[in-house]
Structure formats: structure tokens, C-alpha cells
Design an enzyme around this catalytic site. Structure first.
Site, mmCIF file in Angstrom:
data_model
loop_
_atom_site.group_PDB
_atom_site.id
_atom_site.type_symbol
_atom_site.label_atom_id
_atom_site.label_comp_id
_atom_site.label_asym_id
_atom_site.label_seq_id
_atom_site.Cartn_x
_atom_site.Cartn_y
_atom_site.Cartn_z
ATOM 1 N N ASP A 35 0.841 -1.211 0.000
ATOM 2 C CA ASP A 35 0.000 0.000 0.000
ATOM 3 C C ASP A 35 0.869 1.251 0.000
ATOM 4 O OD1 ASP A 35 0.795 -0.836 2.528
ATOM 5 O OD2 ASP A 35 -1.084 -0.312 3.533
ATOM 6 N N ASP A 75 0.402 -1.332 -13.719
ATOM 7 C CA ASP A 75 -0.618 -0.494 -14.390
ATOM 8 C C ASP A 75 -0.568 0.911 -13.802
ATOM 9 O OD1 ASP A 75 -1.688 -2.525 -16.053
ATOM 10 O OD2 ASP A 75 -3.736 -1.820 -15.689
HETATM 11 MG MG MG Z 1 -2.163 -6.349 -15.782
#
Ligand code: MG
Ligand code: IPM
Length: 373
Positions: A222, A250
Site C-alpha cells: 500500500d 498499471d
Molecule cells: Mg495487468
């Protein structure tokens, strides 16, 4: 040199972006005097439609018989909207990774100078970003058993497992990679909650003793998700388990201005596989608008992996030339600028692949190197 490449276009925009990467590879072959032999094979929804299997045996044989695999994308919405469907295109990708032994996925994240203003983050934050995420690719919750449903379908479960062997081999890739770079390794986990993460941390601490020159730090996932955005220049090599790596990369792709810019290499047992990190973008399929750069840059990684460093560099330079000239697809276009089609971008990059005039240029090291394992 003779190079055998298995081409797996897959679904959605896959065929279009692979076409552009092949265009660029053909130009490299012509300029540098190589012979590339391509063999096409089916994977994903395209393979299900043709054979009923998302990763047919024939495809596996073709991959194994090649020097490298260039892969497009996988996924088709007609399967996403049917959760009861027994066979899914993504199973093909997972089975391919597993059966080819591709346990380490290297995802470089760097800022392309010409795209500094395309990043949603401030230029002073992103400038100088240059890190690689090493994502474990054949273990963890993606593959753990049991997985399924009980209580009449009202309870679902997945299992995250890792063995010492699975952890050690990917850690070793990361440590070795760090040794070729700035010698800083961030191990990302959730050791405050998960037992698998505690085993990862234990193994990383053991291995760190063998690499005294590498500065190792441990970061909860996190916090890592925040630090990647807050201070991306902090990172050199990140190593993490399968799903954390999927999510973090991503996220990291926004640094470079577009998900359409991030390439990756999957390495492991024998043959290596190269693919853009983005998906099949079905809304754009067949429209000649998708950004082919991530696949073209994956082809550059492929060349470098085969030891063809000058060739890989020539592709990267051609990509930078296109970016600087504003020859980009609509995801990267500036206000008032024009956007180019997928094939126009591919044509432009291919046309700007130059071989060094006098032998091999050694002036500049590529910032991305894959590791042979
Ligand atoms: Mg992916
Ligand atoms: C990726 C993709 C895949 C993954 C999907 C398509 C299964 O998101 O390569 O990052 O999660 O590994």
C-alpha cells in the site's frame, strides 16, 4: 544472425500492434543483415474460436521451437460478460506463462523525454524516472489451489501460495538485475498481514547477504503504491509477487504518459516472451488507432535479450525520434496536435531505424537490460 520468432497476436488490437512491431523488426533485419523467421500461432479468444482451447498444444510447440515469442494481447468482452463460461481467453495467457516456465516478468518504467508533459504527474516529479518492476508471474493467488465456490455457489475462494523455490528464483533475477543498474532493490510485500509475504521477506533477507553491494529495502504494497506516484525516481529495481506486480505496473504506467508505452519481458526456463503490458483494448480493435509503441519497445527488449544491443538501441532511438516529432497515436496527442494511426506510427518508426555507420556504437548503454536466467 538467424532469429526464429513465434508471433502470437491474440485478441482485440493484438494483430494490429504485432503487425507494426514486425514492420520494425523487418527493418532492423534489413539494416543489420539478420534473417528473421516468423511463425504465427493462436492464443486467447482467437484460439478458442478456432480450436476450443485458449492455448493449443500446437502454439506451445511453436513457442518452444523459437528463440523468442512476441505476444500481442488477450481478452474478449464476450467472455467477461459471461462469468459462468468455463473457458476464458486469460486462461491461455496463464497456461502459456506456466508451461513455458516464465516466472519473472520484467516491466521497465521510464519517462520518455518528449512525453514529459503527457504524464498526469508534475514534470519535476516524473523527470528522471527509470525503474524496473520484476513481477513474479507463475505463482501466488493467480495459480494457488484450492480455488472455487462452495455453499451452493454463495462462497468463493482463492488461495495465495509460494514455495521457497518459487520465491528464490525470482529474487535472484531481481538481485542480478540490480547489480547491472543502480544497485538498489525494493522488496514489496504485505508482510504485516500475509504469511506468503513473510516468507518472501525472510528469503530476501537471506539472499541479501550474497549481494552486499545491493541496498535492499522492504516496503508494504500500500505504501509502495503511494511512493511510486509521490517519488518515482526513488526506485531502481522493485521485486514483488504476481498480483501486487500486476496492479503496481498499471499504476506506474501513467508516469510515462500512456499505458500504451510500457513493454515487458517474461523470462524463465528457456524461451523468453515479450509483450506490451496493456490489454486487448477491444473498443479500438480494427480501427487502426491503438498505440503500437509498447509492442515495438517489447521487440527492442527481444533483440537486446538475444544479445543484439545495437539493434535494440536503434529501435529505441527510432521510437524517441517519432515521439519528438509528435508522430503519436491519439492517446498521446497534444491539444491542437494531430494524431497518427497505428500503421502510420509503425511506418515512421520503421523508417527511422538506422544502423551505426561505423561498426557498433558503444556510446550509450541502453537503460533496460534483461537478465538471462
Ligand atoms: Mg495487468
Ligand atoms: C497483465 C494482464 C494479465 C495479468 C491478465 C490479462 C490475465 O493484466 O499481463 O498484466 O493479470 O497478468
Amino acid at each position: 544472425m538467424e532469429i526464429r520468432i513465434a508471433l502470437l497476436p491474440g485478441d482485440g488490437i493484438g494483430p494490429e500492434i504485432i503487425t507494426e512491431a514486425v514492420k520494425v523488426l523487418d527493418r532492423v533485419a534489413a539494416r543489420f543483415g539478420h534473417r528473421i523467421i516468423y511463425t504465427r500461432a493462436l492464443v486467447g479468444a482467437a484460439a478458442i474460436d478456432a480450436t476450443g482451447d485458449p492455448y493449443p498444444e500446437e502454439t506451445h510447440r511453436i513457442c518452444q521451437a523459437s528463440d523468442a515469442v512476441l505476444f500481442g494481447a488477450i481478452g474478449d468482452p464476450k467472455y467477461d460478460n459471461d462469468p459462468t463460461s468455463k473457458v476464458r481467453p486469460e486462461q491461455g495467457l496463464l497456461r502459456m506463462r506456466k508451461s513455458l516456465g516464465l516466472f519473472a516478468n520484467l516491466r521497465p518504467v521510464s519517462l520518455f523525454e518528449a512525453l514529459t508533459d503527457r504524464s498526469p504527474l508534475r514534470p519535476e516529479v516524473v523527470r528522471g524516472t527509470d525503474f524496473i518492476c520484476v513481477r513474479e508471474l507463475t505463482g501466488g493467488i493467480y495459480f494457488g489451489r484450492p480455488q472455487g465456490r462452495d455453499e451452493g455457489g454463495r462462497r468463493a475462494f482463492d488461495t495465495c501460495t509460494y514455495t521457497v523455490e518459487e520465491i528464490d528464483r525470482v529474487l535472484q533475477v531481481a538481485f542480478r538485475l540490480a547489480m547491472t543498474r543502480r544497485r538498489r532493490l525494493t522488496v514489496v510485500d504485505k508482510a504485516n498481514v500475509l504469511e506468503t509475504s513473510r516468507l518472501w521477506r525472510e528469503r530476501a533477507q537471506l539472499m541479501a547477504a550474497q549481494y552486499p553491494e545491493v541496498t535492499v529495502e522492504y516496503m508494504f504494497v500500500d505504501n509502495a503504491a503511494m511512493q511510486i506516484i509521490r517519488q518515482p525516481t526513488h526506485f531502481d529495481v522493485i521485486v514483488t509477487e504476481n498480483m501486487f506486480g500486476d496492479i503496481l505496473t498499471d499504476e506506474a504506467s501513467v508516469i510515462s504518459g500512456s499505458l500504451g508505452m510500457l513493454s515487458s519481458a517474461s523470462v524463465g526456463a528457456e524461451v523468453a516472451l515479450f509483450e506490451p503490458i496493456h490489454g486487448s483494448y477491444p473498443q479500438a480493435a480494427g480501427r487502426n488507432i491503438a498505440n503500437p509503441m509498447a509492442t515495438i519497445l517489447s521487440a527492442a527488449m527481444l533483440l537486446e535479450h538475444l544479445g543484439l544491443e545495437a539493434e535494440g538501441r536503434a529501435v529505441r532511438e527510432a521510437v524517441n525520434t517519432a515521439l519528438a516529432a509528435g508522430v503519436v497515436t491519439e492517446d498521446l496527442v497534444r491539444e491542437g496536435g494531430r494524431s497518427y494511426s497505428t500503421s502510420e506510427v509503425g511506418d515512421y518508426v520503421a523508417a527511422h531505424v538506422w544502423a551505426p555507420l561505423f561498426g557498433r556504437s558503444t556510446s550509450e548503454q541502453p537503460n533496460v537490460r534483461t537478465v538471462r536466467v
